[in-house]
Design a protein around this motif. Structure first.
Motif, PDB file in Angstrom:
ATOM      1  N   VAL A  61       0.845  -1.195   0.000  1.00 42.72           N
ATOM      2  CA  VAL A  61       0.000   0.000   0.000  1.00 42.72           C
ATOM      3  C   VAL A  61       0.883   1.249   0.000  1.00 42.72           C
ATOM      4  O   VAL A  61       1.842   1.334   0.768  1.00 42.72           O
ATOM      5  N   GLU A  62       0.543   2.204  -0.869  1.00 41.25           N
ATOM      6  CA  GLU A  62       1.156   3.530  -0.842  1.00 41.25           C
ATOM      7  C   GLU A  62       0.972   4.154   0.550  1.00 41.25           C
ATOM      8  O   GLU A  62      -0.098   3.998   1.113  1.00 41.25           O
ATOM      9  N   ALA A  63       1.888   4.862   1.103  1.00 42.49           N
ATOM     10  CA  ALA A  63       3.224   5.089   0.616  1.00 42.49           C
ATOM     11  C   ALA A  63       4.238   4.203   1.353  1.00 42.49           C
ATOM     12  O   ALA A  63       5.238   3.806   0.788  1.00 42.49           O
ATOM     13  N   LYS A  85      -3.340   5.731  -4.116  1.00 39.80           N
ATOM     14  CA  LYS A  85      -4.416   6.654  -3.752  1.00 39.80           C
ATOM     15  C   LYS A  85      -4.866   7.431  -4.986  1.00 39.80           C
ATOM     16  O   LYS A  85      -5.767   8.257  -4.903  1.00 39.80           O
ATOM     17  N   GLN A  98     -11.373   3.437   1.683  1.00 40.10           N
ATOM     18  CA  GLN A  98     -10.511   3.180   2.849  1.00 40.10           C
ATOM     19  C   GLN A  98     -10.898   4.121   3.989  1.00 40.10           C
ATOM     20  O   GLN A  98     -11.058   5.328   3.776  1.00 40.10           O
ATOM     21  N   GLY A 101      -8.018   5.410  11.198  1.00 43.37           N
ATOM     22  CA  GLY A 101      -8.288   6.201  12.396  1.00 43.37           C
ATOM     23  C   GLY A 101      -8.322   7.690  12.101  1.00 43.37           C
ATOM     24  O   GLY A 101      -8.997   8.441  12.784  1.00 43.37           O
ATOM     25  N   TYR A 102      -7.568   8.117  11.076  1.00 46.04           N
ATOM     26  CA  TYR A 102      -7.425   9.565  10.871  1.00 46.04           C
ATOM     27  C   TYR A 102      -7.656  10.003   9.429  1.00 46.04           C
ATOM     28  O   TYR A 102      -7.419  11.159   9.084  1.00 46.04           O
ATOM     29  N   VAL A 124       2.653  -0.874   8.924  1.00 46.57           N
ATOM     30  CA  VAL A 124       1.984  -0.848  10.228  1.00 46.57           C
ATOM     31  C   VAL A 124       0.495  -1.121  10.051  1.00 46.57           C
ATOM     32  O   VAL A 124      -0.084  -0.777   9.025  1.00 46.57           O
ATOM     33  N   VAL A 125      -0.082  -1.795  11.025  1.00 47.82           N
ATOM     34  CA  VAL A 125      -1.535  -1.940  11.073  1.00 47.82           C
ATOM     35  C   VAL A 125      -1.978  -1.349  12.405  1.00 47.82           C
ATOM     36  O   VAL A 125      -1.353  -1.586  13.435  1.00 47.82           O
ATOM     37  N   THR A 127      -5.836   0.572  12.904  1.00 46.73           N
ATOM     38  CA  THR A 127      -7.287   0.284  12.976  1.00 46.73           C
ATOM     39  C   THR A 127      -7.624  -0.944  12.128  1.00 46.73           C
ATOM     40  O   THR A 127      -8.669  -1.547  12.321  1.00 46.73           O
ATOM     41  N   GLY A 128      -6.794  -1.248  11.157  1.00 47.68           N
ATOM     42  CA  GLY A 128      -7.061  -2.355  10.225  1.00 47.68           C
ATOM     43  C   GLY A 128      -7.862  -1.921   9.009  1.00 47.68           C
ATOM     44  O   GLY A 128      -8.108  -2.717   8.106  1.00 47.68           O
ATOM     45  N   GLY A 129      -8.255  -0.649   8.959  1.00 46.89           N
ATOM     46  CA  GLY A 129      -9.086  -0.151   7.852  1.00 46.89           C
ATOM     47  C   GLY A 129      -8.417  -0.308   6.486  1.00 46.89           C
ATOM     48  O   GLY A 129      -9.077  -0.676   5.501  1.00 46.89           O
ATOM     49  N   THR A 130      -7.131  -0.044   6.421  1.00 52.27           N
ATOM     50  CA  THR A 130      -6.420  -0.148   5.137  1.00 52.27           C
ATOM     51  C   THR A 130      -6.367  -1.596   4.671  1.00 52.27           C
ATOM     52  O   THR A 130      -6.610  -1.892   3.497  1.00 52.27           O
TER      53      THR A 130
HETATM   54  O1  LIG Z   1      -4.569   0.115  10.151  1.00 56.80           O
HETATM   55  P1  LIG Z   1      -4.852   1.470   9.629  1.00 56.80           P
HETATM   56  O2  LIG Z   1      -5.504   2.362  10.638  1.00 56.80           O
HETATM   57  O3  LIG Z   1      -5.586   1.454   8.325  1.00 56.80           O
HETATM   58  O4  LIG Z   1      -3.458   2.198   9.365  1.00 56.80           O
HETATM   59  C1  LIG Z   1      -2.412   1.610   8.660  1.00 56.80           C
HETATM   60  C2  LIG Z   1      -2.060   2.396   7.427  1.00 56.80           C
HETATM   61  O5  LIG Z   1      -1.756   3.738   7.814  1.00 56.80           O
HETATM   62  C3  LIG Z   1      -0.523   4.114   7.196  1.00 56.80           C
HETATM   63  O6  LIG Z   1      -0.759   4.649   5.950  1.00 56.80           O
HETATM   64  P2  LIG Z   1      -1.458   6.052   5.712  1.00 56.80           P
HETATM   65  O7  LIG Z   1      -2.901   5.838   5.346  1.00 56.80           O
HETATM   66  O8  LIG Z   1      -1.177   6.984   6.856  1.00 56.80           O
HETATM   67  O9  LIG Z   1      -0.755   6.549   4.403  1.00 56.80           O
HETATM   68  P3  LIG Z   1       0.805   6.788   4.046  1.00 56.80           P
HETATM   69  O10 LIG Z   1       1.474   5.432   4.063  1.00 56.80           O
HETATM   70  O11 LIG Z   1       0.723   7.361   2.678  1.00 56.80           O
HETATM   71  O12 LIG Z   1       1.369   7.731   5.077  1.00 56.80           O
HETATM   72  C4  LIG Z   1       0.244   2.819   7.064  1.00 56.80           C
HETATM   73  O13 LIG Z   1       1.235   2.889   6.051  1.00 56.80           O
HETATM   74  C5  LIG Z   1      -0.831   1.793   6.779  1.00 56.80           C
HETATM   75  O14 LIG Z   1      -1.023   1.604   5.388  1.00 56.80           O
END
Ligand SMILES: O=P(O)(O)OC[C@H]1O[C@H](OP(=O)(O)OP(=O)(O)O)[C@H](O)[C@@H]1O
Ligand SMILES: Nc1nc2[nH]cnc2c(=O)[nH]1
Length: 182
Positions: A61-63, A85, A98, A101-102, A124-125, A127-130
């Motif tokens: 997943v980006e980025a 995205k 998607q 949390g933020y 990183v995971v 909330t798990g939403g991604t």
């Molecule tokens: O478990 P979640 O709550 O979904 O969070 C995890 C996601 O959050 C971060 O990406 P982010 O959406 O911040 O984008 P970025 O990698 O472009 O900074 C991270 O790289 C994961 O893909």
């Protein structure tokens, strides 16, 4: 193999985002500097713990999945695609919503087709939403998800299927590594 990751997490800088304790680390943020040895450790640990037999594609997943995925791809010779995205409108592109949390937004999967055997990796995971959005896109594409590995698991998010994480953390004024896979 994970000592460097554990040590760097437990000493990384923290900032407050409102009430949220946000850790800043090279694997999840690309700053302040990415140590090649740390990146190699993370990718090598993923190779060790994941089922990569007859896998056609790595999906990231980006980025912040891209730097780990690139190293994993060059180590294993398995091609990689990046869930973006940005819309490309290529044939077979799969758009999904998607929610994290933020943030909220659309993600677009390209280059994965019916019957593909894929693995998913990310930095990183939380909330798990991604991960849920990506799993839905892969289901729509008709791919088989062989394995999922996340470098850093914050808390206990349910993504609707089993997954592996190299380290599990809890965060207060600093990061505590509470579990490691190897
Ligand atoms: O478990 P979640 O709550 O979904 O969070 C995890 C996601 O959050 C971060 O990406 P982010 O959406 O911040 O984008 P970025 O990698 O472009 O900074 C991270 O790289 C994961 O893909
Ligand atoms: N870098 C970073 N990514 C996150 N994703 C969810 N929580 C965090 C955090 O505290 N730091």
């Amino acid at each position: 193999m994970l000592d460097r990751l554990v040590e760097s997490l437990e000493t990384c800088p923290m900032v407050k985002r409102g009430e949220y304790n946000y850790f800043i680390h090279p694997i999840t943020d690309g700053v302040p500097i990415v140590d090649p040895a740390l990146l190699r450790d993370v990718a090598a640990a993923m190779v060790k713990v994941m089922d990569l037999n007859n896998v056609d594609k790595i999906v990231v997943v980006e980025a912040m999945g891209i730097h780990i995925g690139s190293v994993l791809s060059t180590m294993t010779d398995i091609p990689m695609t990046v869930m973006r995205k940005r819309v490309y409108n290529l044939p077979h592109e799969v758009p999904v919503h998607q929610t994290t949390g933020y943030s909220k937004g659309e993600l677009y999967l390209n280059g994965v087709y019916k019957g593909d055997r894929v693995v998913i990796i990310d930095d990183v995971v939380s909330t798990g939403g991604t991960m849920k959005a990506l799993l839905k896109a892969l289901e729509i594409a008709g791919a088989e998800v062989v394995d999922v590995c996340i470098a850093i698991q914050r808390g206990d998010p349910n993504i609707g299927r089993p997954y592996k994480s190299l380290v599990k953390i809890e965060v207060d004024e600093r990061v505590h590594v509470v579990q490691r896979y190897i």
